[in-house]
Design a protein around this motif. Structure first.
Motif, PDB file in Angstrom:
ATOM      1  N   VAL A  18      34.357  34.972  34.922  1.00 38.48           N
ATOM      2  CA  VAL A  18      35.462  34.664  34.018  1.00 38.48           C
ATOM      3  C   VAL A  18      35.636  35.788  33.001  1.00 38.48           C
ATOM      4  N   LEU A  19      34.531  36.240  32.417  1.00 36.63           N
ATOM      5  CA  LEU A  19      34.615  37.322  31.433  1.00 36.63           C
ATOM      6  C   LEU A  19      35.108  38.620  32.063  1.00 36.63           C
ATOM      7  N   ARG A  20      34.697  38.901  33.288  1.00 37.06           N
ATOM      8  CA  ARG A  20      35.164  40.121  33.960  1.00 37.06           C
ATOM      9  C   ARG A  20      36.683  40.124  34.083  1.00 37.06           C
ATOM     10  N   LEU A  21      37.256  38.979  34.422  1.00 34.04           N
ATOM     11  CA  LEU A  21      38.706  38.892  34.569  1.00 34.04           C
ATOM     12  C   LEU A  21      39.413  38.902  33.209  1.00 34.04           C
ATOM     13  N   GLU A 267      53.813  33.063  48.000  1.00 32.25           N
ATOM     14  CA  GLU A 267      52.600  32.871  47.188  1.00 32.25           C
ATOM     15  C   GLU A 267      51.980  34.236  46.892  1.00 32.25           C
ATOM     16  N   PRO A 268      51.641  34.504  45.619  1.00 32.54           N
ATOM     17  CA  PRO A 268      51.122  35.836  45.293  1.00 32.54           C
ATOM     18  C   PRO A 268      49.706  36.096  45.772  1.00 32.54           C
ATOM     19  N   HIS A 289      42.566  36.922  45.878  1.00 35.35           N
ATOM     20  CA  HIS A 289      43.359  36.684  47.082  1.00 35.35           C
ATOM     21  C   HIS A 289      42.601  35.852  48.104  1.00 35.35           C
ATOM     22  N   ALA A 290      43.362  35.115  48.914  1.00 34.24           N
ATOM     23  CA  ALA A 290      42.850  34.413  50.091  1.00 34.24           C
ATOM     24  C   ALA A 290      43.634  34.932  51.287  1.00 34.24           C
ATOM     25  N   LEU A 336      45.239  39.228  36.981  1.00 34.05           N
ATOM     26  CA  LEU A 336      44.685  38.977  38.314  1.00 34.05           C
ATOM     27  C   LEU A 336      45.244  39.904  39.373  1.00 34.05           C
ATOM     28  N   THR A 337      45.673  41.064  38.968  1.00 35.08           N
ATOM     29  CA  THR A 337      46.322  41.979  39.920  1.00 35.08           C
ATOM     30  C   THR A 337      45.333  42.834  40.713  1.00 35.08           C
TER      31      THR A 337
END
Length: 343
Positions: A18-21, A267-268, A289-290, A336-337
């Motif tokens: 979470v912190l990394r993002l 969907e991104p 991504h999935a 989240l790119t």
């Protein structure tokens, strides 16, 4: 606009992710960073890759330290989130990365977790039918489990389109060792894991089974039964899920592909690969991504879907930040790119 954010469980894998993002999120300011047994320590000694926060000291995970923020991420063991969340202000956006608020059925919670059910929050998997609308303006969000994230992304389009039978659904998934948490465990030692795979939670005993059944049943409109077998793979992060279900009479390969491509059109973060190309866990390493592919086994009358995610990103922290963005009215992809990392 900038939102103040607190992160609990920051010395663990999920809290660290979470912190990394959040480190690259333009609309947040990170306030309290908390832990339990590691409280008082310097974050950089425990999460040396988080350079931006390296000199921050971990404080105790208490209501007092978490309150006063616009957003609180709870990256705590199951059963530990509910008591804290209940004491935080109603206007605080609380995002629970644990299991406490995922299940709708109290009996299922009590059977698999052995304690009183704490209630159900809006489910933080925006790509499910109707889920995104329920997250807009929400102030309590339950982040899905990592296995249910990949499994539901794999099969929900077929159930939502009425193409799949509700019984005889089989999920087999391989996860990296970070899915078991950061605590020292003998079976997770390098010498035990390297060059070896193993199954666990076999025979319907894994706690993510009712969460999968819940998602599939909601999409299908009828109860869905799942047989789930998780396996441990010799890699630090990532999930490869193989999900299969019987198709209804008259359903062909074209109808199946159309259902999946239409479900994820635009969907991104969820991508159906071109026919003939199959996903690898490396394709999503470190990203939100999935990636998935499907095939119709005409001989067996089954659809087979292969779905890969990073268990710590899309499977936990990335899904949490994505849900936060929706709840706060920010562009969903903010912070989240990141693309996958290869090789």
């Amino acid at each position: 606009m900038t939102f103040s954010v607190a992160v609990s469980g920051a010395s663990g894998y999920a809290g660290g992710e979470v912190l990394r993002l959040l480190a690259s999120h333009p609309n947040v300011s990170v306030g309290a960073i908390t832990a339990h047994s590691n409280a008082g320590g310097r974050l950089g000694a425990l999460q040396p890759h988080l350079h931006m926060f390296a000199d921050r000291l971990l404080v105790e995970t208490t209501v007092e330290n978490l309150a006063g923020h616009d957003v609180v991420f709870l990256a705590l063991p199951h059963g530990a989130s509910a008591e804290i969340a209940a004491q935080l202000p109603a206007d605080t956006l609380v995002i629970d990365a644990g299991a406490d608020h995922r299940l709708e059925n109290p009996a299922a919670w009590e059977k698999f977790y052995g304690s009183a059910h704490a209630g159900t929050w809006p489910y933080g998997l925006p790509e499910l039918p109707g889920a995104r609308a329920r997250l807009v303006g929400a102030r309590r969000i339950a982040v899905p489990g990592c296995y249910p994230t990949s499994a539901q992304l794999a099969l929900v389009p077929g159930f939502a389109a009425g193409l799949l039978e509700p019984d005889d659904v089989v999920i087999v998934a391989a996860s990296g060792t970070s899915g078991a948490g950061k605590s020292a465990k003998t079976h997770l030692l390098g010498s035990e894991v390297m060059g070896s795979m193993s199954a666990y939670g076999v025979g319907g005993g894994h706690r993510h089974t009712p969460e999968m059944e819940q998602g599939f049943s909601n999409a299908a409109g009828v109860p869905v039964t799942v047989s789930f077998t998780p396996t441990l793979a010799p890699m630090p992060r990532g999930i490869l899920t193989t999900a299969t279900a019987r198709v209804k009479p008259g359903v062909d390969a074209a109808a199946l592909r159309a259902a999946w491509t239409e479900a994820y059109d635009g969907e991104p973060f969820v991508h159906v690969l071109p026919e003939g190309q199959w996903p690898h866990t490396q394709h999503v390493h470190g990203s939100n991504h999935a990636v998935l592919q499907l095939a119709f086994d005409e001989h067996a009358g089954r659809v087979i879907v292969s779905c890969v995610i990073d268990n710590l990103t899309k499977g936990t922290a990335g899904g949490a930040v994505q849900s936060m963005n929706i709840a706060l009215g920010l562009p969903e992809t903010t912070g989240l790119t990141l693309q996958g990392v290869a090789p």
